[in-house]
Design a protein around this motif. Structure first.
Motif, short mmCIF file in Angstrom:
data_model
loop_
_atom_site.label_atom_id
_atom_site.label_comp_id
_atom_site.label_asym_id
_atom_site.label_seq_id
_atom_site.Cartn_x
_atom_site.Cartn_y
_atom_site.Cartn_z
N SER A 211 -24.47 8.44 -15.43
CA SER A 211 -23.30 7.90 -16.12
C SER A 211 -22.64 9.00 -16.96
CB SER A 211 -23.70 6.73 -17.02
OG SER A 211 -24.59 7.16 -18.04
N GLU A 212 -21.37 8.76 -17.28
CA GLU A 212 -20.61 9.77 -18.00
C GLU A 212 -21.12 9.99 -19.42
OE1 GLU A 212 -18.17 12.75 -18.78
OE2 GLU A 212 -18.46 11.81 -16.81
N TYR A 213 -21.51 8.91 -20.12
CA TYR A 213 -21.94 9.08 -21.50
C TYR A 213 -23.25 9.86 -21.59
CZ TYR A 213 -25.70 5.55 -21.56
OH TYR A 213 -26.86 4.86 -21.35
N THR A 214 -24.12 9.71 -20.57
CA THR A 214 -25.35 10.49 -20.57
C THR A 214 -25.05 11.97 -20.31
OG1 THR A 214 -26.60 8.59 -19.74
CG2 THR A 214 -27.62 10.75 -19.50
N ARG A 215 -24.17 12.24 -19.37
CA ARG A 215 -23.79 13.63 -19.11
C ARG A 215 -23.14 14.26 -20.33
NH1 ARG A 215 -21.10 13.15 -13.02
NH2 ARG A 215 -23.04 12.66 -11.91
N HIS A 216 -22.31 13.49 -21.03
CA HIS A 216 -21.66 14.01 -22.22
C HIS A 216 -22.70 14.31 -23.31
CE1 HIS A 216 -18.55 14.72 -25.17
NE2 HIS A 216 -19.07 13.81 -25.97
N THR A 217 -23.70 13.45 -23.44
CA THR A 217 -24.75 13.70 -24.42
C THR A 217 -25.49 14.99 -24.12
OG1 THR A 217 -25.03 11.30 -24.67
CG2 THR A 217 -26.80 12.69 -25.52
N LEU A 218 -25.75 15.25 -22.84
CA LEU A 218 -26.41 16.50 -22.45
C LEU A 218 -25.50 17.70 -22.73
CD1 LEU A 218 -28.05 15.39 -19.07
CD2 LEU A 218 -29.25 15.95 -21.20
N ARG A 219 -24.19 17.55 -22.51
CA ARG A 219 -23.27 18.65 -22.78
C ARG A 219 -23.22 18.99 -24.27
NH1 ARG A 219 -19.96 16.13 -18.67
NH2 ARG A 219 -18.82 14.99 -20.29
N LEU A 220 -23.53 18.01 -25.11
CA LEU A 220 -23.54 18.27 -26.55
C LEU A 220 -24.77 19.04 -27.00
CD1 LEU A 220 -22.26 14.82 -27.94
CD2 LEU A 220 -20.98 16.97 -27.76
N GLY A 221 -25.69 19.28 -26.07
CA GLY A 221 -26.87 20.08 -26.38
C GLY A 221 -28.09 19.26 -26.77
N VAL A 222 -28.03 17.96 -26.61
CA VAL A 222 -29.20 17.12 -26.92
C VAL A 222 -30.27 17.39 -25.86
CG1 VAL A 222 -30.04 14.76 -27.22
CG2 VAL A 222 -27.71 15.37 -27.92
N PRO A 223 -31.52 17.61 -26.27
CA PRO A 223 -32.59 17.91 -25.29
C PRO A 223 -32.75 16.78 -24.27
CG PRO A 223 -33.32 18.40 -27.53
CD PRO A 223 -32.00 17.69 -27.65
N LEU A 224 -33.09 17.18 -23.04
CA LEU A 224 -33.23 16.21 -21.97
C LEU A 224 -34.27 15.15 -22.30
CD1 LEU A 224 -32.61 15.24 -19.10
CD2 LEU A 224 -34.34 16.83 -18.26
N ARG A 225 -35.40 15.55 -22.89
CA ARG A 225 -36.45 14.58 -23.23
C ARG A 225 -35.92 13.50 -24.17
NH1 ARG A 225 -42.00 14.96 -23.20
NH2 ARG A 225 -41.84 17.16 -22.64
N ARG A 226 -35.13 13.91 -25.16
CA ARG A 226 -34.58 12.94 -26.11
C ARG A 226 -33.56 12.03 -25.42
NH1 ARG A 226 -34.06 12.51 -31.66
NH2 ARG A 226 -32.18 11.42 -32.38
N VAL A 227 -32.75 12.59 -24.56
CA VAL A 227 -31.75 11.80 -23.84
C VAL A 227 -32.44 10.75 -22.97
CG1 VAL A 227 -29.97 11.87 -22.07
CG2 VAL A 227 -29.99 13.60 -23.86
N VAL A 228 -33.52 11.16 -22.28
CA VAL A 228 -34.20 10.26 -21.37
C VAL A 228 -34.84 9.10 -22.12
CG1 VAL A 228 -36.17 10.06 -19.80
CG2 VAL A 228 -34.57 11.97 -19.56
N TRP A 229 -35.61 9.42 -23.16
CA TRP A 229 -36.43 8.40 -23.81
C TRP A 229 -35.70 7.63 -24.91
CZ3 TRP A 229 -40.63 7.03 -21.36
CH2 TRP A 229 -41.28 7.96 -20.54
N ARG A 230 -34.70 8.25 -25.56
CA ARG A 230 -34.01 7.59 -26.66
C ARG A 230 -32.69 6.96 -26.25
NH1 ARG A 230 -35.37 9.31 -31.82
NH2 ARG A 230 -33.80 7.79 -32.48
#
Length: 316
Positions: A211-230
């Protein structure tokens, strides 16, 4: 307020479903040939003796009256008395409930975290060796019936290696403190549901990660582990929670089969006894218990899924 209104509708619908199930089971059980009076009479099947037993048990009354009396007692918390043994149905169910609840609770405790971890691992490493391995094993195990899995596990780990007991014959005491008795039954109960649930988590996670919001969160530099689990996982659990309710329904029936295979005393044994002896009060008590558990689990799952879905309130 929207969540409260939705919960009220689901609870009302669930109670109506329980009543419908009880009516259907009572009608079907009453239509079966023979009754508790014939079972009690056994070899002394004198018509006069059977008629006396039916009168003493109240089986000569009209069926609607019998059901209304039983339902009135249910509303007071009284499930009646077994027509065959004369014991209170509540007492019989309470004595047999511990092994069944122990197996179901242990199975859920293993199933939920294992399915989530496998599903997330497969989604994060999609099309990798890890994903292909998890998916291949899940499909293969899901195709195997429970009784076949039980026989294989008993042959390997109980008969061959002698690690666990093949059955609970001769055992006594609480089942929870005897892992040699419950490890194999819990494994049989968990194997197929964990395959379907992990696949559902994987599919939902992949959709969320794309999804776009997940990709945007990754572009902001949030670690993948945090994006996945949080971030990604909570939004991916809505279909998994609803499927888990169906899995809980399946566990109720699966526990009955597993109890028979491993000779564990529980509600499965009581159910077989109630049907074979035409013990309608005991059968209705079991059905009421199963129906209430099933409806409660599905209602809670629907409410949780409604709460997790941010757009669900738009229809209310």
């Amino acid at each position: 307020m929207i969540l409260t209104r939705y919960a009220g509708v689901r609870v009302t619908l669930g109670l109506a479903q329980v009543l419908g199930v009880l009516v259907v089971v009572f009608v079907v059980a009453s239509a079966l040939p023979g009754d508790a009076a014939v079972v009690i009479a056994a070899d002394d099947a004198d018509p006069e003796r059977i008629a006396q037993l039916r009168q003493s048990l109240g089986l000569d009354r009209p069926l609607p009256v019998q059901f209304a009396d039983w339902l009135t007692g249910l509303l007071r918390g009284d499930l009646g008395t077994s027509a065959v043994s004369g014991r209170p149905v509540t007492e019989m169910l309470a004595a047999a409930l511990a092994p069944t609840l122990t197996l179901a609770a242990l199975a859920l405790m293993v199933l939920i975290p294992l399915a989530v971890v496998l599903g997330v691992a497969a989604a994060v490493g999609r099309d990798s060796r890890v994903d292909r391995t998890i998916s291949g094993v899940a499909v293969a195990l899901y195709a195997a019936p429970e009784f076949a899995l039980a026989i294989i596990l008993v042959a390997v780990f109980a008969v061959g290696l002698g690690v666990f007991a093949p059955t609970a014959v001769g055992a006594s005491g609480p089942l929870l403190w005897q892992p040699e008795l419950w490890v194999l039954p819990v494994a049989v109960l968990v194997i197929r549901p964990v395959c379907s649930l992990s696949r559902l988590v994987r599919a939902s996670m992949i959709t969320t990660l794309d999804s776009e919001y997940t990709r945007h969160t990754l572009r902001l530099g949030v670690p993948l582990r945090r994006v996945v689990w949080r971030h990604a996982l909570p939004g991916s659990l809505t279909p998994a929670v609803q499927h888990l309710a169906r899995v809980a329904d399946w566990l109720l029936g699966g526990v009955v089969v597993v109890e028979a295979v491993f000779a564990l005393g529980g509600l499965g044994q009581v159910l077989v006894s109630a049907v074979s002896s035409r013990d309608v009060p005991l059968l209705l008590g079991l059905v009421a218990l199963f129906a209430l558990i099933t409806v409660a689990v599905n209602t809670v799952a629907d409410i949780v899924a409604f709460r997790l879905n941010p757009t669900a309130g738009e229809a209310w």
